[in-house]
Motif scaffolding. Structure first.
Motif, PDB file in Angstrom:
ATOM      1  N   SER A  21      -3.986  -3.122  30.370  1.00 15.02           N
ATOM      2  CA  SER A  21      -5.236  -3.271  29.829  1.00 15.02           C
ATOM      3  C   SER A  21      -6.361  -3.863  30.716  1.00 15.02           C
ATOM      4  O   SER A  21      -6.089  -4.504  31.713  1.00 15.02           O
ATOM      5  N   LEU A  56     -12.327  -4.339  25.912  1.00 19.93           N
ATOM      6  CA  LEU A  56     -10.954  -4.244  26.146  1.00 19.93           C
ATOM      7  C   LEU A  56     -10.533  -2.802  26.096  1.00 19.93           C
ATOM      8  O   LEU A  56     -10.708  -2.264  25.118  1.00 19.93           O
ATOM      9  N   ASN A 109      -4.372  -6.481  33.177  1.00 17.72           N
ATOM     10  CA  ASN A 109      -3.526  -7.054  32.810  1.00 17.72           C
ATOM     11  C   ASN A 109      -2.180  -6.033  32.938  1.00 17.72           C
ATOM     12  O   ASN A 109      -2.570  -5.025  32.157  1.00 17.72           O
ATOM     13  N   TYR A 145       1.805  -5.516  31.822  1.00 23.75           N
ATOM     14  CA  TYR A 145       3.060  -5.985  31.280  1.00 23.75           C
ATOM     15  C   TYR A 145       3.978  -4.904  31.412  1.00 23.75           C
ATOM     16  O   TYR A 145       4.076  -3.916  30.926  1.00 23.75           O
ATOM     17  N   HIS A 157      -6.242 -14.097  19.565  1.00 27.57           N
ATOM     18  CA  HIS A 157      -5.464 -12.913  19.775  1.00 27.57           C
ATOM     19  C   HIS A 157      -4.104 -13.072  20.839  1.00 27.57           C
ATOM     20  O   HIS A 157      -4.292 -14.072  21.565  1.00 27.57           O
ATOM     21  N   PHE A 205     -14.958  -9.694  30.566  1.00 30.88           N
ATOM     22  CA  PHE A 205     -15.846 -10.671  29.878  1.00 30.88           C
ATOM     23  C   PHE A 205     -17.313 -10.718  30.087  1.00 30.88           C
ATOM     24  O   PHE A 205     -17.505 -10.685  31.347  1.00 30.88           O
TER      25      PHE A 205
HETATM   26  O1  AKG Z   1      -3.404  -7.046  26.855  1.00 33.38           O
HETATM   27  C1  AKG Z   1      -4.292  -7.191  25.809  1.00 33.38           C
HETATM   28  O2  AKG Z   1      -4.477  -6.521  25.059  1.00 33.38           O
HETATM   29  C2  AKG Z   1      -4.727  -8.367  25.804  1.00 33.38           C
HETATM   30  C3  AKG Z   1      -5.911  -9.127  26.841  1.00 33.38           C
HETATM   31  C4  AKG Z   1      -6.477 -10.227  26.450  1.00 33.38           C
HETATM   32  O3  AKG Z   1      -6.688 -10.674  25.387  1.00 33.38           O
HETATM   33  C5  AKG Z   1      -7.316 -10.865  27.568  1.00 33.38           C
HETATM   34  O4  AKG Z   1      -6.859 -10.560  28.632  1.00 33.38           O
HETATM   35  O5  AKG Z   1      -7.911 -11.858  27.287  1.00 33.38           O
END
Ligand code: AKG
Ligand code: FE2
Length: 366
Positions: free
Chosen positions: A309, A248, A222, A224, A297, A313
């Motif tokens: 991040s 994570l 991810n 941002y 979250h 999973f």
């Molecule tokens: O970027 C984050 O800290 C959260 C990411 C998250 O919760 C996810 O990818 O499921």
């Protein structure tokens, strides 16, 4: 679903025009299109202030005290700590996890490298409809749905670690190899954590391993970008993860963006250098009949800093049927979830928008 490139800034599909937030940030740094502006009740400001006193409270689990590499440690005490973390928080940070620093650094480097590629290169791997694989915005299912201030790139890693050339990027050069090495290390960590988690429940340590079959693993990166109005948008909508366990990694130098819902307040997860954040997913909540919680979250953005991040999973094979374990159901703890096929749950999860813990209603006995 038809997906086609509209111009260099965005894609257009059945669910309307979706801006690529990185391109938007570059071209029009102060514009927040209305699809990103949250309703007042969802905005991150006010409740964030409430959370400050709790900042440092997320449990830290020292893995070397669990796996025997730290001889002086009392394993029972550590298992109790782990049990408390799973029961009271559903989240913890693991230190001394055994994954080499250079493996953590390399994955960050290739993930960032990928996001920094020109948009047309990233768009060679568009999000595959009906899945969460590829580049773009996932979990978008209607034109009036609010969008997350986030770009994602996700890949299924298992079964068999086969690198599908259509889905695995060729750039940056070391991308595929690095993802594979990282994923194998994270898999081992998940296997070990599940052993200890089983022990905290008085189960045989191999219970989950035996039940899960060939466990499914996926990775999501991810990114941002900074946002001129972090008070109006969310980086990622509140959700729980569908996995059994999630691992994570928060990028070095990234903004502190992850928040978890604890006693109805959003608590910031302050990164601990080289630690990994672990959380319980919906699957473990079901298996433990709600004893261990998959906690909601979300991610928030920052005015000047970006955030990366890398999220893994880990879940059972799609073939298996699951429901609460008999040992966790009795008169005082009646069965809260029905039995279901994990593949069906996964399909349900990826075809619905992120919306708190709503997805788990799929399994709830109401
Ligand atoms: O970027 C984050 O800290 C959260 C990411 C998250 O919760 C996810 O990818 O499921
Ligand atoms: Fe998540």
């Amino acid at each position: 679903m038809r997906v086609f490139v509209l111009n260099c800034l965005s894609i257009f599909n059945a669910f309307g025009h979706i801006d690529d937030v990185q391109e938007l940030r570059k071209a029009k740094p102060t514009i927040i299109p209305h699809r990103f502006v949250r309703d007042v009740s969802e905005r991150p400001t006010t409740d964030m202030i409430l959370s400050f006193s709790l900042v440092s409270s997320i449990p830290i689990v020292d893995f070397s005290r669990l796996d025997g590499s730290n001889k002086g440690a009392c394993k029972n005490e550590m298992l109790q700590q782990l049990a408390r973390a799973c029961e009271e928080w559903g989240f913890f940070q693991v230190i001394n996890h055994g994954i080499a620093l250079n493996v953590l650094e390399s994955i960050e480097k290739v993930a960032k490298g990928f996001f920094m590629l020109p948009l047309e290169k990233k768009q060679r791997y568009p999000m595959v409809p009906g899945t969460v694989q590829g580049y773009g915005q996932a979990f978008v299912f209607s034109e009036d749905q609010k969008l997350d201030w986030c770009n994602m790139f996700a890949l299924g890693i298992t079964p068999h670690y086969i690198r599908n050339p259509k889905l695995w990027p060729k750039e940056p050069l070391e991308f595929s190899e690095t993802v594979e090495i990282y994923s194998r290390s994270v898999r081992k960590l998940c296997e070990n954590l599940l052993k200890y988690i089983a022990m905290t429940l008085d189960l045989k340590s191999t219970t989950f391993e035996e039940m899960f079959g060939e466990a499914v693993q996926a990775i999501r990166m991810n990114y941002y970008p900074p946002c001129s109005r972090p008070d109006l948008v969310l980086g990622m909508s509140p959700h729980s993860d569908g996995s059994a366990l999630t691992v994570l990694q928060q990028g070095k130098g990234s903004s502190v963006g992850l928040q978890i819902l604890k006693d109805n307040k959003w608590v910031r997860v302050q990164p601990v250098p080289n630690a990994l954040v672990i959380n319980i997913g919906d699957t473990l909540e079901v298996l433990t009949n709600g004893k261990y919680k998959s906690v909601q979250h979300r991610a928030v953005t920052h005015e000047e800093l970006d955030r990366l991040s890398i999220v893994t999973f880990y879940a059972p094979s799609y073939e298996i049927e699951l429901g609460p374990l008999a040992i966790l159901v009795d008169e005082n703890n009646p069965c809260k979830y029905r039995r279901y096929n994990h593949g069906e749950y996964n399909k349900h999860y990826v075809t619905n928008k992120l919306q708190g813990k709503k997805t788990l209603e799929f399994a709830k006995i109401l």
